[in-house]
Scaffold this active site. Sequence first.
Site, short mmCIF file in Angstrom:
data_model
loop_
_atom_site.label_atom_id
_atom_site.label_comp_id
_atom_site.label_asym_id
_atom_site.label_seq_id
_atom_site.Cartn_x
_atom_site.Cartn_y
_atom_site.Cartn_z
N PHE A 14 0.83 -1.21 0.00
CA PHE A 14 0.00 0.00 0.00
C PHE A 14 0.87 1.27 0.00
O PHE A 14 0.88 2.03 -0.97
CB PHE A 14 -0.94 -0.08 1.21
CG PHE A 14 -1.57 1.20 1.62
CD1 PHE A 14 -2.21 2.03 0.70
CD2 PHE A 14 -1.54 1.60 2.96
CE1 PHE A 14 -2.80 3.22 1.10
CE2 PHE A 14 -2.13 2.79 3.36
CZ PHE A 14 -2.75 3.61 2.44
N GLY A 39 1.69 -7.61 -0.52
CA GLY A 39 1.62 -6.68 -1.65
C GLY A 39 1.18 -7.39 -2.92
O GLY A 39 0.95 -8.60 -2.93
N VAL A 60 13.45 -9.67 2.13
CA VAL A 60 14.47 -8.86 2.82
C VAL A 60 15.21 -9.68 3.88
O VAL A 60 16.23 -9.23 4.39
CB VAL A 60 13.89 -7.58 3.48
CG1 VAL A 60 13.49 -6.56 2.43
CG2 VAL A 60 12.75 -7.90 4.42
N LEU A 74 10.39 -0.51 3.79
CA LEU A 74 9.00 -0.60 4.24
C LEU A 74 8.53 -2.05 4.38
O LEU A 74 7.42 -2.29 4.84
CB LEU A 74 8.08 0.10 3.21
CG LEU A 74 7.85 1.60 3.34
CD1 LEU A 74 9.14 2.40 3.35
CD2 LEU A 74 6.96 2.10 2.22
N TYR A 146 5.02 -7.71 16.24
CA TYR A 146 5.13 -6.49 15.43
C TYR A 146 5.67 -5.33 16.28
O TYR A 146 6.67 -4.70 15.92
CB TYR A 146 3.75 -6.17 14.88
CG TYR A 146 3.68 -4.98 13.96
CD1 TYR A 146 4.14 -5.03 12.65
CD2 TYR A 146 3.11 -3.78 14.40
CE1 TYR A 146 4.05 -3.93 11.80
CE2 TYR A 146 3.01 -2.68 13.55
CZ TYR A 146 3.47 -2.76 12.26
OH TYR A 146 3.37 -1.67 11.42
P1 NAD Z 1 1.48 -3.56 3.18
O1 NAD Z 1 1.22 -4.87 3.82
O2 NAD Z 1 0.54 -3.06 2.16
O3 NAD Z 1 2.93 -3.50 2.55
C1 NAD Z 1 4.02 -4.23 3.05
C2 NAD Z 1 4.78 -4.76 1.86
O4 NAD Z 1 5.95 -5.47 2.32
C3 NAD Z 1 3.98 -5.76 1.03
O5 NAD Z 1 4.10 -5.43 -0.33
C4 NAD Z 1 4.61 -7.10 1.34
O6 NAD Z 1 4.47 -8.04 0.31
C5 NAD Z 1 6.05 -6.70 1.60
N1 NAD Z 1 6.80 -7.64 2.45
C6 NAD Z 1 6.42 -8.18 3.64
N2 NAD Z 1 7.39 -8.98 4.12
C7 NAD Z 1 8.41 -8.93 3.21
C8 NAD Z 1 9.69 -9.54 3.14
N3 NAD Z 1 10.13 -10.35 4.11
N4 NAD Z 1 10.47 -9.28 2.07
C9 NAD Z 1 10.05 -8.46 1.06
N5 NAD Z 1 8.84 -7.87 1.08
C10 NAD Z 1 8.03 -8.09 2.14
O7 NAD Z 1 1.59 -2.49 4.38
P2 NAD Z 1 1.77 -0.93 4.36
O8 NAD Z 1 0.62 -0.34 5.05
O9 NAD Z 1 2.12 -0.46 3.02
O10 NAD Z 1 3.02 -0.76 5.35
C11 NAD Z 1 4.32 -0.51 4.87
C12 NAD Z 1 5.24 -0.25 6.06
O11 NAD Z 1 4.76 0.84 6.83
C13 NAD Z 1 5.35 -1.44 7.00
O12 NAD Z 1 6.71 -1.55 7.44
C14 NAD Z 1 4.48 -1.06 8.16
O13 NAD Z 1 4.92 -1.64 9.37
C15 NAD Z 1 4.60 0.46 8.18
N6 NAD Z 1 3.43 1.12 8.78
C16 NAD Z 1 2.27 1.26 8.07
C17 NAD Z 1 1.16 1.88 8.68
C18 NAD Z 1 -0.12 2.11 7.95
O14 NAD Z 1 -1.06 2.66 8.54
N7 NAD Z 1 -0.27 1.77 6.69
C19 NAD Z 1 1.27 2.31 10.00
C20 NAD Z 1 2.45 2.11 10.69
C21 NAD Z 1 3.53 1.53 10.06
#
Ligand code: NAD
Length: 318
Positions: A14, A39, A60, A74, A146
């Site tokens: 996202f 994703g 990662v 991210l 988390y």
């Molecule tokens: P999301 O789940 O849409 O995106 C996370 C992405 O990371 C996905 O595309 C997933 O496939 C990828 N991913 C997960 N594990 C992986 C790995 N081991 N290797 C490679 N890719 C991997 O979530 P988001 O909302 O886009 O969040 C992105 C970041 O922002 C995260 O680190 C999350 O903790 C942080 N965050 C988001 C929010 C929010 O409100 N959206 C709030 C706090 C923190």
Amino acid sequence: MEGKRILVTGGAGFLGSHLCDRLIADGHEVICLDDFFTGARANVAHLLDHPRFELMRADVNDRTIIDVDEIYHLACPASPIHYQRNPVRTIRTCVVGTLNMLELAREVHARLLIASTSEVYGDPTLHPQPEGYWGNVNPIGPRACYDEGKRCAEAVAVSFARQYGVAVRIPRIFNTYGPRMHPNDGRVISNFVVQALRGEPLTIYGEGEQTRSFCFVSDLIEGFVRLMGSGLDAEPVNLGNPDEHTIRAIAERVIAMTGSSSRLEHRPLPTDDPVRRRPEIARARAELGWTPRVPLEEGLGATIAYFRERLARGGYSS
Ligand code: NAD
Ligand code: UDP
């Protein structure tokens, strides 16, 4: 401004996909690394033919060497149902994945931004939450994989900064919403909008008196880019919208804005669900000149339009 080579881990998620859009628009070369755990290729499909965009399927948790100027790290499942599905993988991604990115940044002399979270404050006893607050986290609860994982990610980041001089940027992201949220990831805005559009009951956990403060995705991405370009080294910065609402109020707003006939249905409150959350953003305002601009009504409108179109196309069966 000369274009940089930039790695975005979790770039097909996202937030990551919106960040890729922004960096490409700013003239940079973007390498989007993702293992597609939560994703989707569809989130970056429109970029695949772009000459400055490259999509890499990788985890990662495996070491990678890519010569880049900047890394936005991210990669990590972000919604409670996704990060609790495989808690060992979540904590490994937070800790080992971040260590790997720090090693990479050290090796290629890249600047690294790691996506931290308001969850480092746990169920806060201080309101609103400033960066100096150390938090109230249950280290063995269902959210610990988390929350503690991200706290550890911050700890390893500042350790690399102190010991090796790696340039790290640490946004603590508060609840962010917008188009390209995963429809089934269980987060409240995507759940409510999809439920309302389908005419299903909106699932309120507990009484709905708990609060959150919702930031629209474009505001957050602006904050990321400003923070990366700033001199705020190894200092966490809250990024979020201080506009605080009860979950019940959000449900009622979504019903009104979608014109849905859905009713509200109460479900049990998840363990350790934070009661109140609102960012103190004085540091971001002062140091980055950043402030969220998109009001809830406008952001919800864009999010509803996105899900309406996706549902009409029959995109979501599971
Ligand atoms: P999301 O789940 O849409 O995106 C996370 C992405 O990371 C996905 O595309 C997933 O496939 C990828 N991913 C997960 N594990 C992986 C790995 N081991 N290797 C490679 N890719 C991997 O979530 P988001 O909302 O886009 O969040 C992105 C970041 O922002 C995260 O680190 C999350 O903790 C942080 N965050 C988001 C929010 C929010 O409100 N959206 C709030 C706090 C923190
Ligand atoms: N929530 C809810 N109904 C849902 C999904 C979430 O009432 O269908 C509540 C949840 O209990 C929490 C708030 O909405 O109090 C925000 O949940 P989300 O999972 O979006 O984010 P987080 O808990 O990580 O802030």
